[in-house]
Design an enzyme around this catalytic site. Sequence first.
Site, PDB file in Angstrom:
ATOM      1  N   ASN A  63      25.525  34.182  34.294  1.00 33.68           N
ATOM      2  CA  ASN A  63      25.820  33.262  35.387  1.00 33.68           C
ATOM      3  C   ASN A  63      24.967  31.980  35.298  1.00 33.68           C
ATOM      4  O   ASN A  63      24.416  31.679  34.239  1.00 33.68           O
ATOM      5  CB  ASN A  63      25.660  33.970  36.741  1.00 33.68           C
ATOM      6  CG  ASN A  63      26.724  33.553  37.741  1.00 33.68           C
ATOM      7  OD1 ASN A  63      26.929  32.373  37.965  1.00 33.68           O
ATOM      8  ND2 ASN A  63      27.393  34.512  38.342  1.00 33.68           N
ATOM      9  N   ARG A  64      24.796  31.294  36.417  1.00 31.31           N
ATOM     10  CA  ARG A  64      24.203  29.961  36.351  1.00 31.31           C
ATOM     11  C   ARG A  64      22.709  29.952  36.654  1.00 31.31           C
ATOM     12  O   ARG A  64      22.242  30.717  37.500  1.00 31.31           O
ATOM     13  CB  ARG A  64      24.920  29.032  37.332  1.00 31.31           C
ATOM     14  CG  ARG A  64      26.328  28.769  36.832  1.00 31.31           C
ATOM     15  CD  ARG A  64      27.278  28.250  37.831  1.00 31.31           C
ATOM     16  NE  ARG A  64      28.587  28.097  37.187  1.00 31.31           N
ATOM     17  CZ  ARG A  64      29.507  29.082  37.127  1.00 31.31           C
ATOM     18  NH1 ARG A  64      29.304  30.255  37.684  1.00 31.31           N
ATOM     19  NH2 ARG A  64      30.648  28.885  36.470  1.00 31.31           N
ATOM     20  N   HIS A  89      25.598  31.428  31.530  1.00 30.28           N
ATOM     21  CA  HIS A  89      25.688  32.575  30.619  1.00 30.28           C
ATOM     22  C   HIS A  89      24.773  32.461  29.394  1.00 30.28           C
ATOM     23  O   HIS A  89      25.174  32.730  28.257  1.00 30.28           O
ATOM     24  CB  HIS A  89      27.137  32.793  30.186  1.00 30.28           C
ATOM     25  CG  HIS A  89      28.057  33.240  31.303  1.00 30.28           C
ATOM     26  ND1 HIS A  89      27.623  33.931  32.417  1.00 30.28           N
ATOM     27  CD2 HIS A  89      29.407  33.100  31.463  1.00 30.28           C
ATOM     28  CE1 HIS A  89      28.658  34.199  33.203  1.00 30.28           C
ATOM     29  NE2 HIS A  89      29.737  33.710  32.661  1.00 30.28           N
ATOM     30  N   HIS A 159      31.479  41.253  30.263  1.00 31.21           N
ATOM     31  CA  HIS A 159      32.404  40.275  30.843  1.00 31.21           C
ATOM     32  C   HIS A 159      33.883  40.543  30.513  1.00 31.21           C
ATOM     33  O   HIS A 159      34.623  39.593  30.189  1.00 31.21           O
ATOM     34  CB  HIS A 159      31.989  38.894  30.330  1.00 31.21           C
ATOM     35  CG  HIS A 159      32.350  37.740  31.204  1.00 31.21           C
ATOM     36  ND1 HIS A 159      33.649  37.307  31.368  1.00 31.21           N
ATOM     37  CD2 HIS A 159      31.589  36.923  31.961  1.00 31.21           C
ATOM     38  CE1 HIS A 159      33.667  36.261  32.173  1.00 31.21           C
ATOM     39  NE2 HIS A 159      32.430  36.004  32.557  1.00 31.21           N
ATOM     40  N   TYR A 161      37.770  40.977  31.302  1.00 28.57           N
ATOM     41  CA  TYR A 161      38.734  40.616  32.349  1.00 28.57           C
ATOM     42  C   TYR A 161      39.761  41.737  32.395  1.00 28.57           C
ATOM     43  O   TYR A 161      40.484  41.962  31.410  1.00 28.57           O
ATOM     44  CB  TYR A 161      39.478  39.334  31.994  1.00 28.57           C
ATOM     45  CG  TYR A 161      38.647  38.078  31.992  1.00 28.57           C
ATOM     46  CD1 TYR A 161      38.697  37.190  33.064  1.00 28.57           C
ATOM     47  CD2 TYR A 161      37.862  37.747  30.892  1.00 28.57           C
ATOM     48  CE1 TYR A 161      37.964  36.012  33.055  1.00 28.57           C
ATOM     49  CE2 TYR A 161      37.129  36.565  30.864  1.00 28.57           C
ATOM     50  CZ  TYR A 161      37.181  35.715  31.954  1.00 28.57           C
ATOM     51  OH  TYR A 161      36.464  34.541  31.931  1.00 28.57           O
ATOM     52  N   ASP A 221      35.251  33.257  42.701  1.00 23.04           N
ATOM     53  CA  ASP A 221      34.259  33.162  41.634  1.00 23.04           C
ATOM     54  C   ASP A 221      32.909  33.259  42.345  1.00 23.04           C
ATOM     55  O   ASP A 221      32.173  32.283  42.459  1.00 23.04           O
ATOM     56  CB  ASP A 221      34.422  31.842  40.862  1.00 23.04           C
ATOM     57  CG  ASP A 221      33.616  31.842  39.575  1.00 23.04           C
ATOM     58  OD1 ASP A 221      32.993  32.877  39.262  1.00 23.04           O
ATOM     59  OD2 ASP A 221      33.594  30.811  38.886  1.00 23.04           O
ATOM     60  N   GLN A 254      29.615  39.844  40.191  1.00 28.26           N
ATOM     61  CA  GLN A 254      30.357  38.591  40.164  1.00 28.26           C
ATOM     62  C   GLN A 254      31.834  38.918  40.003  1.00 28.26           C
ATOM     63  O   GLN A 254      32.218  39.678  39.105  1.00 28.26           O
ATOM     64  CB  GLN A 254      29.880  37.706  38.993  1.00 28.26           C
ATOM     65  CG  GLN A 254      30.568  36.349  38.903  1.00 28.26           C
ATOM     66  CD  GLN A 254      30.003  35.321  39.892  1.00 28.26           C
ATOM     67  OE1 GLN A 254      28.927  35.550  40.482  1.00 28.26           O
ATOM     68  NE2 GLN A 254      30.695  34.215  40.075  1.00 28.26           N
ATOM     69  N   GLU A 275      31.755  41.562  36.944  1.00 27.41           N
ATOM     70  CA  GLU A 275      30.530  41.462  36.144  1.00 27.41           C
ATOM     71  C   GLU A 275      29.314  41.914  36.941  1.00 27.41           C
ATOM     72  O   GLU A 275      28.758  41.133  37.716  1.00 27.41           O
ATOM     73  CB  GLU A 275      30.315  40.006  35.723  1.00 27.41           C
ATOM     74  CG  GLU A 275      31.534  39.289  35.224  1.00 27.41           C
ATOM     75  CD  GLU A 275      31.391  37.779  35.356  1.00 27.41           C
ATOM     76  OE1 GLU A 275      30.284  37.245  35.145  1.00 27.41           O
ATOM     77  OE2 GLU A 275      32.365  37.121  35.712  1.00 27.41           O
TER      78      GLU A 275
HETATM   79  C1  GAL Z   1      32.409  33.702  34.903  1.00 30.91           C
HETATM   80  C2  GAL Z   1      31.932  32.605  35.813  1.00 30.91           C
HETATM   81  C3  GAL Z   1      33.045  31.563  35.902  1.00 30.91           C
HETATM   82  C4  GAL Z   1      33.423  31.072  34.524  1.00 30.91           C
HETATM   83  C5  GAL Z   1      33.728  32.253  33.621  1.00 30.91           C
HETATM   84  C6  GAL Z   1      33.961  31.854  32.191  1.00 30.91           C
HETATM   85  O1  GAL Z   1      31.428  34.670  34.774  1.00 30.91           O
HETATM   86  O2  GAL Z   1      31.615  33.139  37.080  1.00 30.91           O
HETATM   87  O3  GAL Z   1      32.640  30.501  36.717  1.00 30.91           O
HETATM   88  O4  GAL Z   1      32.375  30.315  34.004  1.00 30.91           O
HETATM   89  O5  GAL Z   1      32.673  33.172  33.627  1.00 30.91           O
HETATM   90  O6  GAL Z   1      35.110  31.078  32.063  1.00 30.91           O
END
Ligand code: GAL
Length: 311
Positions: A63-64, A89, A159, A161, A221, A254, A275
Site C-alpha cells: 500500500n501507500r 507497494h 495481491h 484478484y 479501494d 485492503q 489484501e
Molecule cells: C491496490 C491498491 C490500488 C491499486 C492496485 C494496483 O492494492 O489499493 O489503489 O494501486 O493495488 O493497481
Amino acid sequence: MTTLRLATPDLELDLAPLGARVHRLRVRAPDGAWRDTVLHLDRVADHLDSPSYLGATVGRCANRIAGGLVQIDGMEHRLSRNEGPHTLHGGADGFDRRTWSVVSATAARAELALRSPHGDQGFPGNVEVRAVFEVTGRELTIGYTATTDAPTVVSLTAHPYFRLSGTTAEDHVLTVPASRYLPVTDEGVPTGEQAAVTGTAYDLRRGRSVSSLVEDVGGLDHCFLVQGSGLREVARLEAGGLAMTLVSDQPGLQVFTGGAFCDDPFPRWAGVALEPQLPPDAVHHPQWPSPVLRPGETYSWRSVVRFARVD
Ligand code: GAL
C-alpha cells in the site's frame, strides 16, 4: 521455469517465482468442472508490463507510504516514489518484480526466498524474506516471514484478484466483518480517521454485491479494520455456486474492487483484490500497529484461501 504446479485433486496452483505470484488458481467447482478463481495474464513475463500487481507478493511495504518518506529511530529515509509523491507497494522495483529463488518444492508445498539488500527502494537494512505456499483439499495457505539486520519497515501482502465466475465480479457478494474502515484522501492515503461503517455503504458485515458498491460509492479501494485478532475469517466472496473464505492474521484488509486495470486486458470490476495487511501508511500513524522490524525480530504473515460450494 516460469511456474511451479502445486495440486490436490480439487485445487491447482500455478506459482510463479516472478513476484512469488499466485499466477493461476483453479478449483473444482460443485459441477465437477475446473474453475479459474483469480485474474491472470497468459504469460508470466507480461506481468513486468502490468501495473496491477496481479497475484503478486507485495513488499517491502504494501500500500501507500505518504510522501515517500519514513523516519525510523529519528533517521529519515527517502524511498522510491512510484505514485506521484507517494510510495506504492514497495516502490518502483518492488518484490512483485523480482524473481524469487526456489528453496524447495513438492507437489503440495513450495518455499521461495528473496534477499532485499540495504538501500533497496530506499529502505534500510538487508532483509531476508521467505514465502511458503501450500495446498490441501480446496485450500491454499500462504505464509511469509522476514528478518532484517537493521531497523526497517516490512509489511507484505498477497495481491490476487478473485473472480469466481463470469467475466466481471459485479455480481459477487462480499462480506467483511469490520466495524471500522480507513477513509482516504483523493490520492488514496489514509486521513488518519478510523470511521465507523454503521449506516454507511462501507458496512459489509452482512454482505454486499460489488455492483451495489459501485453504484453507491464508485467501488472500493479502502482498508477495513477487521474484528478480532489472530487467524480469523477476514472476508468471504460468493458467486456462481462457489464461496471463497479468506482467513488471515493481519489487522487490516485492503479491498480493491478493480476500478481500473490500465493496460491490462480486463474490464472494470473484473476482480476483487483482498489484501490482508497492516494499516496503510502506518509508519505515519503511531497509534496503528507498527510496520517497523528490528534485528532479532521475525515478521510473520499468514493467510488461508478456502473454497467451498454454496448450498
Ligand atoms: C491496490 C491498491 C490500488 C491499486 C492496485 C494496483 O492494492 O489499493 O489503489 O494501486 O493495488 O493497481
